[in-house]
Design a protein around this motif. Structure first.
Motif, PDB file in Angstrom:
ATOM      1  N   PHE B 682       0.836  -1.201   0.000  1.00 19.12           N
ATOM      2  CA  PHE B 682       0.000   0.000   0.000  1.00 19.12           C
ATOM      3  C   PHE B 682       0.870   1.251   0.000  1.00 19.12           C
ATOM      4  O   PHE B 682       1.019   1.907   1.029  1.00 19.12           O
ATOM      5  N   PRO B 683       1.468   1.570  -1.146  1.00 19.14           N
ATOM      6  CA  PRO B 683       2.418   2.691  -1.154  1.00 19.14           C
ATOM      7  C   PRO B 683       1.784   4.028  -0.787  1.00 19.14           C
ATOM      8  O   PRO B 683       2.491   4.951  -0.387  1.00 19.14           O
ATOM      9  N   PHE B 684       0.461   4.156  -0.912  1.00 19.20           N
ATOM     10  CA  PHE B 684      -0.122   5.484  -0.693  1.00 19.20           C
ATOM     11  C   PHE B 684      -0.915   5.601   0.597  1.00 19.20           C
ATOM     12  O   PHE B 684      -1.308   6.677   0.973  1.00 19.20           O
ATOM     13  N   CYS B 685      -1.201   4.530   1.243  1.00 16.25           N
ATOM     14  CA  CYS B 685      -2.034   4.671   2.434  1.00 16.25           C
ATOM     15  C   CYS B 685      -1.469   3.960   3.642  1.00 16.25           C
ATOM     16  O   CYS B 685      -2.193   3.549   4.516  1.00 16.25           O
ATOM     17  N   SER B 686      -0.161   3.812   3.712  1.00 16.12           N
ATOM     18  CA  SER B 686       0.429   3.209   4.901  1.00 16.12           C
ATOM     19  C   SER B 686       0.630   4.273   5.956  1.00 16.12           C
ATOM     20  O   SER B 686       0.835   5.438   5.639  1.00 16.12           O
ATOM     21  N   MET B 687       0.575   3.827   7.186  1.00 15.54           N
ATOM     22  CA  MET B 687       0.871   4.765   8.258  1.00 15.54           C
ATOM     23  C   MET B 687       2.280   4.448   8.754  1.00 15.54           C
ATOM     24  O   MET B 687       2.539   3.369   9.268  1.00 15.54           O
ATOM     25  N   LEU B 688       3.185   5.399   8.531  1.00 10.17           N
ATOM     26  CA  LEU B 688       4.581   5.173   8.915  1.00 10.17           C
ATOM     27  C   LEU B 688       4.981   6.196   9.961  1.00 10.17           C
ATOM     28  O   LEU B 688       4.203   7.077  10.326  1.00 10.17           O
ATOM     29  N   ARG B 689       6.199   6.058  10.429  1.00 13.94           N
ATOM     30  CA  ARG B 689       6.706   6.973  11.445  1.00 13.94           C
ATOM     31  C   ARG B 689       8.029   7.500  10.967  1.00 13.94           C
ATOM     32  O   ARG B 689       8.891   6.744  10.526  1.00 13.94           O
ATOM     33  N   ARG B 690       8.167   8.804  10.997  1.00 13.00           N
ATOM     34  CA  ARG B 690       9.427   9.379  10.529  1.00 13.00           C
ATOM     35  C   ARG B 690       9.992  10.295  11.583  1.00 13.00           C
ATOM     36  O   ARG B 690       9.273  10.788  12.451  1.00 13.00           O
ATOM     37  N   HIS B 691      11.279  10.487  11.470  1.00 15.62           N
ATOM     38  CA  HIS B 691      11.970  11.388  12.389  1.00 15.62           C
ATOM     39  C   HIS B 691      12.773  12.331  11.523  1.00 15.62           C
ATOM     40  O   HIS B 691      13.745  11.917  10.897  1.00 15.62           O
ATOM     41  N   PRO B 692      12.370  13.582  11.434  1.00 14.75           N
ATOM     42  CA  PRO B 692      13.028  14.488  10.499  1.00 14.75           C
ATOM     43  C   PRO B 692      14.469  14.770  10.908  1.00 14.75           C
ATOM     44  O   PRO B 692      14.795  14.806  12.091  1.00 14.75           O
ATOM     45  N   THR B 693      15.312  14.952   9.911  1.00 16.14           N
ATOM     46  CA  THR B 693      16.696  15.330  10.165  1.00 16.14           C
ATOM     47  C   THR B 693      16.721  16.719  10.803  1.00 16.14           C
ATOM     48  O   THR B 693      16.080  17.627  10.300  1.00 16.14           O
ATOM     49  N   PRO B 694      17.448  16.871  11.905  1.00 13.72           N
ATOM     50  CA  PRO B 694      17.467  18.206  12.521  1.00 13.72           C
ATOM     51  C   PRO B 694      18.243  19.200  11.660  1.00 13.72           C
ATOM     52  O   PRO B 694      19.229  18.831  11.026  1.00 13.72           O
ATOM     53  N   THR B 695      17.765  20.388  11.622  1.00  7.74           N
ATOM     54  CA  THR B 695      18.478  21.410  10.865  1.00  7.74           C
ATOM     55  C   THR B 695      19.626  21.950  11.705  1.00  7.74           C
ATOM     56  O   THR B 695      19.687  21.716  12.907  1.00  7.74           O
ATOM     57  N   ARG B 696      20.517  22.669  11.052  1.00  7.77           N
ATOM     58  CA  ARG B 696      21.667  23.183  11.769  1.00  7.77           C
ATOM     59  C   ARG B 696      21.240  24.141  12.877  1.00  7.77           C
ATOM     60  O   ARG B 696      21.829  24.163  13.964  1.00  7.77           O
ATOM     61  N   GLU B 697      20.186  24.908  12.612  1.00  6.94           N
ATOM     62  CA  GLU B 697      19.729  25.877  13.625  1.00  6.94           C
ATOM     63  C   GLU B 697      19.267  25.150  14.887  1.00  6.94           C
ATOM     64  O   GLU B 697      19.478  25.616  15.995  1.00  6.94           O
ATOM     65  N   MET B 698      18.649  23.983  14.659  1.00  8.38           N
ATOM     66  CA  MET B 698      18.140  23.264  15.816  1.00  8.38           C
ATOM     67  C   MET B 698      19.293  22.756  16.673  1.00  8.38           C
ATOM     68  O   MET B 698      19.175  22.643  17.892  1.00  8.38           O
ATOM     69  N   LEU B 699      20.407  22.431  16.015  1.00  4.93           N
ATOM     70  CA  LEU B 699      21.538  21.877  16.758  1.00  4.93           C
ATOM     71  C   LEU B 699      22.423  22.965  17.336  1.00  4.93           C
ATOM     72  O   LEU B 699      23.393  22.683  18.029  1.00  4.93           O
ATOM     73  N   GLU B 700      22.098  24.215  17.019  1.00  3.96           N
ATOM     74  CA  GLU B 700      22.927  25.344  17.427  1.00  3.96           C
ATOM     75  C   GLU B 700      23.244  25.355  18.934  1.00  3.96           C
ATOM     76  O   GLU B 700      24.418  25.479  19.315  1.00  3.96           O
ATOM     77  N   PRO B 701      22.237  25.192  19.819  1.00  2.92           N
ATOM     78  CA  PRO B 701      22.563  25.219  21.254  1.00  2.92           C
ATOM     79  C   PRO B 701      23.571  24.142  21.634  1.00  2.92           C
ATOM     80  O   PRO B 701      24.469  24.389  22.444  1.00  2.92           O
ATOM     81  N   LEU B 702      23.441  22.969  21.017  1.00  2.00           N
ATOM     82  CA  LEU B 702      24.365  21.884  21.308  1.00  2.00           C
ATOM     83  C   LEU B 702      25.774  22.272  20.876  1.00  2.00           C
ATOM     84  O   LEU B 702      26.745  22.108  21.606  1.00  2.00           O
ATOM     85  N   LEU B 703      25.863  22.820  19.669  1.00  3.55           N
ATOM     86  CA  LEU B 703      27.187  23.168  19.134  1.00  3.55           C
ATOM     87  C   LEU B 703      27.839  24.251  19.987  1.00  3.55           C
ATOM     88  O   LEU B 703      29.042  24.217  20.228  1.00  3.55           O
ATOM     89  N   ARG B 704      27.020  25.206  20.435  1.00  7.98           N
ATOM     90  CA  ARG B 704      27.573  26.296  21.236  1.00  7.98           C
ATOM     91  C   ARG B 704      28.148  25.757  22.546  1.00  7.98           C
ATOM     92  O   ARG B 704      29.256  26.105  22.941  1.00  7.98           O
ATOM     93  N   THR B 705      27.372  24.882  23.167  1.00 10.64           N
ATOM     94  CA  THR B 705      27.847  24.301  24.426  1.00 10.64           C
ATOM     95  C   THR B 705      29.097  23.469  24.184  1.00 10.64           C
ATOM     96  O   THR B 705      30.073  23.546  24.930  1.00 10.64           O
ATOM     97  N   ALA B 706      29.048  22.681  23.114  1.00 11.18           N
ATOM     98  CA  ALA B 706      30.184  21.821  22.825  1.00 11.18           C
ATOM     99  C   ALA B 706      31.433  22.663  22.556  1.00 11.18           C
ATOM    100  O   ALA B 706      32.519  22.355  23.044  1.00 11.18           O
ATOM    101  N   ALA B 707      31.273  23.729  21.810  1.00 14.44           N
ATOM    102  CA  ALA B 707      32.413  24.585  21.491  1.00 14.44           C
ATOM    103  C   ALA B 707      32.986  25.195  22.765  1.00 14.44           C
ATOM    104  O   ALA B 707      34.205  25.335  22.911  1.00 14.44           O
ATOM    105  N   ALA B 708      32.106  25.526  23.692  1.00 16.76           N
ATOM    106  CA  ALA B 708      32.564  26.159  24.929  1.00 16.76           C
ATOM    107  C   ALA B 708      33.443  25.218  25.744  1.00 16.76           C
ATOM    108  O   ALA B 708      34.336  25.664  26.461  1.00 16.76           O
TER     109      ALA B 708
END
Lengths: 241, 932
Positions: B682-708
């Motif tokens: 059923f290529p058109f009516c399946s119910m799946l679960r996805r996890h979107p790739t985080p954008t760089r902006e979303m990871l920004e707080p992590l990167l800032r802390t890591a850099a510190a």
């Protein structure tokens, strides 16, 4: 969107199994051999029939039966916004063919070999169900022209929205994108000559929707018969007999 | 009778077209009164002994829906013209009204006056639609009175003075809501009345109010026409306002037109907009963008941040706040602006309590009180009550009615009382209401769908050709201790060719929950079971959850099985799906299973199976990690609850064992296999679960802390991130986990979706590094799994695909609802843990160690690993906004004293003291203080 309210009324106040108001008039185009105007609510269609007459293009002539041609057009003013409708676009070509095939199935073409019958239908006002209205108008016009037919072919559509089968969809209901079953039907012979559907439906639901459309066709046929009878009475009266 | 309706309409393209629609008038619309002799009374809803029938107008419905929902109001006729208007103005009120009308306990009748032959009115020349509708209501009222005769009084309720006047002229009895409610003689009802928001009633009071006497606090909202042109010309920007969970005086408007978030500081700039409202924003000139700091000393008593649980994903994490303090001019700031108009309100009802206040002199009279919502993003709400003494120490629900520019707070009205503040049950109820969780018992219609008890596998099930008899297999389940709803079980046998046959058996819930039944509707509405600390709110009724579906040991149960042939190198050679009958031989807890595997003396078949599976699971897990699956960490805590009082006795981090990972691994594999199978069919009516790739902006707080802390993280792909997370080992054993927790928090949540809505590359599950994923393994507690079970059954040809799968919009709306419910369930779970943490620490002030996770201008946020909580530690006293004593170094993420004597770095360990304090009566909160 809610097409049937919990009170059981559709958007325009009809109940699910009701048709729109029908109106028919025979003899709208005096030059034609037969003609009729047919209305289903706000859908208004005019049909004119010429023939049987000589075949224009000899190459198309058939020696055992008549040639049936059909042309479907939509008037520029038939919809709200006034757009020039190109002639012979895909949609109208398809509908022309559908009407031709439906009419051909009920005309006794073998009685009129080497001749041609032209059916012109034009939509004057479109509000859903133009296909059905055109077939009904063409039937009347053919009858008016006195062309021998097996039966009065009638047509009606039915849809399935909000898990309710609905008879005779209007434009708003039609554009909901749900299933839309158009049936052409020979009431006396109890035969289906046209069956079209947009979208899809589970098989058991489809049967009930199609049955509903057939009931609609029967109602149209009753009305057409009345109109024709009335028309005949008028003709008789005018002849003074 | 045929009427035609015609009106002009503007299309999307901006063209103006005339639309003509048919409008049929009928004579078969009945009045709905049982006493009526002429009408068909089979559909009548109004009782025969009613002395008064009420007809309400649109504004009454819109403003007083809380009153209408009270059972004191009955015998109401709702006209279709009113319904239509309500639908256009406020869909949520419309839905509530529709529920009322369909509730068989209440006497609400819908009269389709617009299609009735005698009550239809045609708009007159130069009559506005509003006037026409008012006239339609009057005509319908008049018709009712004439139709029912003098035995019944037909009363029109309207707050519109003009309408009332005309009604009286025409001889219709009409009253305002206030006078009608007063005439009922139930003073408590008056609290439910919304404060008059319609200009008609306020009108006379405004005239003598002389604006100069009252301070205008907020600037006026621009008229809608001005906003529309402003939006067109790009002066204003439209977006949804989201208030910072941590600082209610700061909000963000995500605007598409400038592609960035606009920061809005302070209530004055927010200009009466609520969280979730769609607003129009005007930008300030650029030089004012960082003029205001993100911490502002507002005129109101500013509440400080409270201690709370750590977030598990970016969706509910605080927005990364703007650059603060002294370094503001070195970094570009974000656009800021102010709200000029509210396009769509997001008002609903809120849970909270009244601000403590002395009883007014004349007890029993009307008192004005301020309501404080539990949700800190909501401003205080002014309400009027006649039962102040009753309400002061209660949790109550309040709805917002209006907010005019002369008052600092919006005004609202009381809706209902939940219970005593601080009472555990009340607070749990608040958690449930706030998260829109239905905890009502299942209705009798739902329970009627259950199979008769006691239920057992019958010969009919065994002889079903589609159902395989797997009772001979040694199937077992491994779950958390005390688990009653066991929905998965496993087996593993050695095949003659050296491969393993591994089976995952999932409770066959769809055998009992059939599509279209009330049971199925209820489950799809609830979406998921909700796990609170002391209580579980089931998605399916208890007999199914704990007995019929639960794969308990030593009983025969129906299952849906996935059976693989797996090589000793853990390659899946083939997979097979079948419905089955199983008999579990052991229901173990994780601890038991782990103990069996670890005990080298045990060599019984069950232990051997466990060990074999563990070996396979380890290889599969390693392979998954090599593909780039992230091992993310979250700080889950576990309570030990006193069985008598339900008070928490102990609290600690949830320990993850190898046995947990083993079960998890096979569940993941089953989910992936099922996702592939279902999508193929059923290529058109399946119910799946996805996890979107985080954008760089979303990871920004992590990167800032890591850099510190001098850590270089590669976030280019999940694989790269996983590797660099593995490399992030500091000299401190907890460092890696902390970084992982921070990383987890940057990710968005995984969501369900309908496969036809997205293109295949978007199906990716980032966290698991799986191109396809779905939920199959917990149908007892998640509705998505029920959906997948039906799809899988259809794909292997043992049942028909239910009709709903052919309707993609409906499938999408199911997925959306599941996401919403899932998220709310998580939020409720966390809120419940927070509540119990508070109860726990109330009697036990504790010293413990904590890590700094975020630096603020006047302190820092710490994370307490032992209890999984997060909260602020203040370096300066409240009210003193770090007046130069402490400096923030944004680059190194540290805060130090002006003379550099003390310095706190991010991720540094500090010792803190935790104690519950009550700054205000009935408002306990957990306070963290430095002990060094």
């Amino acid at each position: 969107m809610e097409f049937v309210s919990p009170e059981g009324l559709r958007l325009d106040g009809r109940r699910p199994l009701e048709m729109r108001q029908l109106r028919a008039e025979i003899g709208a185009v005096s030059k034609a051999d037969g003609s009729a105007v047919f209305e289903m609510g706000n859908t208004k269609v005019i049909a004119a029939v010429y023939g049987p007459r000589e075949v224009e293009n000899r190459a198309q002539q058939m020696n055992d039966q008549a040639l049936v041609r059909c042309e479907y057009t939509m008037a520029n003013f038939s919809t709200g916004d006034r757009v020039r409708k190109p002639k012979g676009d895909r949609r109208s070509t398809e509908i022309s063919m559908v009407i031709r095939q439906t009419m051909e199935a009920c005309i006794m073409t073998h009685l009129m070999p080497r001749s041609q019958i032209d059916i012109f239908v034009q939509v004057l006002q479109a509000d859903g169900g133009t296909r059905s209205a055109c077939i009904n108008a063409a039937t009347l016009a053919l009858a008016d022209a006195g062309i021998p037919m097996r039966d009065l072919v009638t047509s009606c559509s039915a849809g399935y929205l909000n898990t309710t089968p609905l008879l005779d969809l209007n434009y708003v209901e039609d554009s909901a994108g749900g299933p839309d079953v158009t049936v052409g039907y020979l009431p006396k012979l109890d035969k289906v000559t046209l069956l079209q559907m947009d979208s899809k439906l589970p098989l058991d639901t489809f049967e009930s929707v199609m049955q509903l459309a057939i009931e609609g066709c029967k109602a149209v046929a009753n009305y057409l018969r009345e109109v024709l009878l009335e028309n005949t009475k008028q003709l008789e009266y005018r002849r003074g007999s | 009778m045929l009427q035609s309706k015609s009106f002009v309409k503007k299309t999307k393209g901006g063209k103006v077209v005339k639309v003509v629609r048919e409008h049929y008038l009928r004579d078969d619309i009945y009045c709905g009164a049982s006493i009526c002799k002429t009408c068909d009374s089979s559909v009548a809803r109004l009782s025969s002994d009613a002395s008064t029938i009420i007809i309400v107008d649109t504004n009454v419905v819109l403003n007083q829906i809380d009153l209408l929902e009270n059972s004191a109001i009955d015998e109401v006729v709702v006209l279709s013209v009113v319904l239509e208007e309500v639908k256009n103005k406020n869909l949520s009120v419309y839905n509530r009204l529709r529920t009322l009308c369909s509730n068989s306990q209440r006497k609400f009748f819908v009269f389709s006056n617009e299609h009735h032959k005698e009550t239809y009115v045609k708009a007159m020349v130069n009559e506005s639609p509003n006037d026409r509708n008012d006239r339609a209501i009057r005509v319908a009222t008049q018709w009712y009175q004439k139709h029912l005769g003098s035995a019944v009084r037909v009363l029109m309720i309207t707050n519109d003075r003009e309408n009332k006047r005309k009604a009286n002229e025409e001889g219709i009895s009409a009253e305002t809501v206030e006078s009608y409610v007063k005439s009922l003689g139930q003073p408590a009802l008056l609290d439910l009345l919304a404060r008059p928001a319609s200009e008609d009633v306020v009108m006379d009071s405004v005239e003598d109010l002389r604006p100069s006497k009252r301070k205008v606090i907020y600037s006026e909202h621009k008229p809608m026409s001005e906003i529309t042109t402003g939006l067109h010309r790009g002066i204003y920007h439209q977006g949804k306002l989201r208030v910072n969970r941590y600082n209610p005086f700061e909000a963000y408007v995500g605007s598409e037109s400038i592609g960035d978030e606009i920061v809005i500081h302070g209530r004055t700039n927010m200009n009466r907009a609520f969280d979730g409202d769609v607003v129009a924003v005007e930008l300030f000139p650029q030089d004012q963008w960082h003029a205001e700091k993100s911490r502002i000393a507002d005129e109101e008593d500013e509440e400080d941040e409270s201690v709370h649980l750590v977030q598990s994903s970016a969706d509910d994490a605080p927005r990364s706040t703007n650059v603060q303090g002294s370094s503001a001019d070195t970094t570009p700031s974000r656009p800021s602006g102010c709200v000029v108009g509210v396009i769509k309100r997001n008002w609903h009802s809120y849970c909270g309590s009244l601000e403590p206040m002395p009883m007014p002199a004349g007890a029993g009279g009307i008192a004005h009180a301020l309501f404080v919502s539990k949700d800190r993003r909501i401003p205080k709400i002014r309400i009027q009550t006649r039962q102040l003494g009753n309400l002061l120490d209660k949790r109550i629900v309040v709805a917002v009615d209006s907010w005019d520019r002369l008052s600092r707070y919006p005004s609202g009205h009381y809706v209902q009382t939940i219970g005593e503040i601080g009472d555990r049950e009340t607070e749990t109820e608040v958690v449930l209401i706030e998260n829109d969780i239905n905890s009502r018992p299942f209705s009798s219609q739902v329970l009627a769908c259950l199979p008769p008890l006691p239920w057992s596998v019958s010969a009919e099930h065994l002889s079903d050709p589609n159902r395989e008899d797997l009772r001979h297999l040694q199937v077992f389940s491994v779950d958390p201790p005390g688990c009653r709803d066991i929905d998965d079980a496993l087996h593993c046998t050695l095949l003659p060719n050296g491969n393993f046959a591994v089976g995952v058996h999932i409770a066959d819930v769809t055998n009992f929950v059939h599509p279209g039944t009330p049971l199925d509707d209820e489950a799809s509405q609830r979406g998921t079971s909700v796990y609170l600390v002391e209580r579980r709110i089931d998605m399916l009724p208890k007999p199914l959850t704990e007995d019929i579906c639960s794969l308990r040991s030593d009983v025969e149960r129906l299952a849906f099985s996935v059976i693989w042939e797996i090589t000793p190198q853990a390659d899946i050679i083939s997979s097979r799906f079948t419905k089955s009958v199983i008999k579990s031989c052991a229901a173990m807890s994780y601890v038991e299973a782990q103990a069996r595997m670890d005990d080298s003396r045990l060599v019984d078949p069950l232990t051997t199976d466990l060990r074999n599976m563990n070996v396979l699971a380890k290889i599969m897990r390693q392979r998954r990690i090599d593909r780039g699956a992230l091992t993310l960490a979250s700080a889950e805590v576990k309570f030990q609850i006193d069985t008598e009082t339900h008070d928490p006795l102990d609290i600690g981090m949830y320990q993850i064992r190898e046995a947990n990972q083993m079960v998890e691994e096979f569940m993941l594999a089953a989910n992936v296999s099922v996702a592939e199978k279902v999508l193929k069919h059923f290529p058109f009516c399946s119910m799946l679960r996805r996890h979107p790739t985080p954008t760089r902006e979303m990871l920004e707080p992590l990167l800032r802390t890591a850099a510190a802390v001098g850590l270089d993280l590669d976030v280019s792909s999940s694989k790269a991130l996983a590797d660099s997370l593995d490399r992030a080992v500091g000299n401190d054993p907890y460092f890696n986990k902390l970084i992982r927790i921070l990383a987890t928090r940057c990710m968005s949540q995984a969501v369900y979706f309908c496969s036809g809505d997205l293109s295949p590359p978007e199906y990716l599950h980032y966290g698991l590094a799986a191109p396809l994923y779905t939920h199959f393994t917990s149908p007892i507690r998640r509705y998505a799994d029920v959906v997948i079970h039906r799809l899988l059954a259809a794909s292997i040809g043992i049942s028909k695909l239910p009709a709903i799968f052919q309707d993609r919009p409906q499938l999408t709306s199911i997925a959306d609802n599941l996401n919403y419910r899932h998220r709310n369930a998580q939020m409720a779970g966390r809120a419940s843990v927070e509540l119990h943490t508070l109860i726990y620490f109330r009697k036990r002030p504790t010293d413990t160690e904590a890590r700094i996770v975020k630096i603020r201008s006047n302190g820092f946020i710490v994370f307490v690993p032992k209890y999984g909580i997060e909260g602020p530690v203040y370096l300066t006293a409240r009210g003193d906004n770090g007046s130069g004593e402490w400096l923030v170094d944004e680059q190194h993420q540290q805060v130090k004293k002006a003379d550099s004597s003390i310095c706190y770095n991010v991720l540094q360990m500090v010792r803190i003291h935790m104690e519950v304090v009550e700054p205000q009566p009935n408002r306990p909160k957990l306070e963290l203080t430095l002990t060094e």
